[in-house]
Design an enzyme around this catalytic site. Structure first.
Site, short mmCIF file in Angstrom:
data_model
loop_
_atom_site.label_atom_id
_atom_site.label_comp_id
_atom_site.label_asym_id
_atom_site.label_seq_id
_atom_site.Cartn_x
_atom_site.Cartn_y
_atom_site.Cartn_z
N ALA A 209 0.85 -1.19 0.00
CA ALA A 209 0.00 0.00 0.00
C ALA A 209 0.89 1.24 0.00
O ALA A 209 1.88 1.30 0.72
CB ALA A 209 -0.91 -0.01 1.22
N ARG A 210 0.55 2.19 -0.85
CA ARG A 210 1.26 3.47 -0.96
C ARG A 210 2.72 3.31 -1.37
O ARG A 210 3.56 4.13 -1.05
CB ARG A 210 1.17 4.27 0.35
CG ARG A 210 -0.22 4.69 0.71
CD ARG A 210 -0.68 5.79 -0.23
NE ARG A 210 -2.05 6.17 0.02
CZ ARG A 210 -3.06 5.86 -0.80
NH1 ARG A 210 -2.86 5.16 -1.88
NH2 ARG A 210 -4.27 6.26 -0.53
N SER B 163 0.60 2.19 -8.55
CA SER B 163 -0.38 2.71 -9.52
C SER B 163 0.19 3.90 -10.29
O SER B 163 0.04 3.98 -11.51
CB SER B 163 -1.67 3.13 -8.81
OG SER B 163 -2.33 2.00 -8.30
N ALA C 180 -10.58 -0.63 -14.34
CA ALA C 180 -10.65 -0.38 -12.91
C ALA C 180 -11.45 -1.48 -12.22
O ALA C 180 -12.55 -1.81 -12.67
CB ALA C 180 -11.29 0.98 -12.66
N HIS D 194 -7.30 8.77 -8.06
CA HIS D 194 -6.86 8.04 -9.25
C HIS D 194 -7.45 8.66 -10.52
O HIS D 194 -6.74 8.85 -11.50
CB HIS D 194 -7.26 6.56 -9.17
CG HIS D 194 -6.36 5.73 -8.32
ND1 HIS D 194 -5.52 4.78 -8.86
CD2 HIS D 194 -6.15 5.70 -6.99
CE1 HIS D 194 -4.83 4.20 -7.89
NE2 HIS D 194 -5.21 4.73 -6.74
N ALA E 215 -8.48 11.73 -11.04
CA ALA E 215 -7.91 13.06 -11.29
C ALA E 215 -6.51 12.97 -11.89
O ALA E 215 -6.09 13.86 -12.64
CB ALA E 215 -7.88 13.86 -9.99
N ARG F 242 -5.38 10.57 -13.96
CA ARG F 242 -5.35 9.97 -15.30
C ARG F 242 -5.69 10.99 -16.38
O ARG F 242 -6.55 11.85 -16.18
CB ARG F 242 -6.35 8.82 -15.38
CG ARG F 242 -5.98 7.62 -14.56
CD ARG F 242 -6.83 6.43 -14.89
NE ARG F 242 -8.25 6.63 -14.70
CZ ARG F 242 -8.92 6.25 -13.63
NH1 ARG F 242 -8.31 5.66 -12.64
NH2 ARG F 242 -10.22 6.46 -13.55
N GLU G 281 -15.00 0.20 -15.82
CA GLU G 281 -15.11 -0.36 -14.48
C GLU G 281 -15.62 -1.78 -14.64
O GLU G 281 -16.72 -2.00 -15.15
CB GLU G 281 -16.03 0.51 -13.63
CG GLU G 281 -15.43 1.89 -13.43
CD GLU G 281 -16.34 2.86 -12.72
OE1 GLU G 281 -17.54 2.55 -12.52
OE2 GLU G 281 -15.84 3.94 -12.36
#
Length: 181
Positions: free
Chosen positions: A15-16, A20, A38, A54, A56, A58, A66
């Site tokens: 995580a983090r 991505s 997604a 995410h 914002a 792209r 989705e």
């Protein structure tokens, strides 16, 4: 295991870790049209905020789909020569099968069929493919049976897809560490 898919990358990380962002930058830098598959499901306000970050980040011209549980079908439909498909992320896809928020978990046979379907589609997929997944098996063994099952199944999926992909990297503190290819 058959030969790896020629232009495929599995990006693993905690995580983090920056996985991505790194995957998105690679998709952008490819210069190809991009379809973003997604897998997240908005279950609460915090997840909605994560998804908004995410979105914002792209480019607006990327196609977005989705996919829910039908990642194999979406991948088969989106992939084509001269195109990049970014799947973010396999962890949430696994969660949709094994611990959905509003339905019973899939049977072991249904989950096995979903994993096989994804592997089969990936094997025959043209174009550039970037897969993102969490590496969650580096900590202590979870206390609960359901959590242990999730960690085990995601670990098996990551191993299977790492064997299938031509390249694999591990993200640590925003740094990509090549593992394969």
């Amino acid at each position: 295991m058959a030969n790896p898919v020629p232009d495929s990358l599995l990006v693993l990380g905690g995580a983090r870790s920056g996985k991505s962002t790194y995957a998105e930058q690679l998709a952008h830098d490819s210069g190809l049209p991009v379809t973003y598959l997604a897998t997240a499901h908005i279950a609460d306000t915090e997840m909605a905020e994560r998804i908004a970050v995410h979105r914002a980040r792209r480019p607006a011209h990327w196609q977005l789909r989705e996919v829910g549980r039908d990642l194999p079908g979406a991948l088969a439909e989106a992939a084509r020569p001269g195109h990049c498909v970014l799947v973010d992320c396999l962890t949430l896809w696994t969660a949709a099968w094994l611990c959905p928020p509003d339905a019973p978990a899939a049977s072991p046979a249904a989950w096995a069929n979903a994993v096989k379907a994804l592997d089969d589609v990936l094997h025959d997929t043209p174009g550039k493919i970037i897969l993102v997944s969490n590496e969650i098996g580096m900590g202590v063994i979870p206390m609960g049976a359901m959590t242990r099952q999730f960690v085990d199944e995601l670990g098996r999926l990551n191993q299977r897809l790492a064997a299938r992909c031509s390249r694999v990297c591990l993200m640590v503190a925003g740094i990509a560490m090549p593992l394969k290819g």
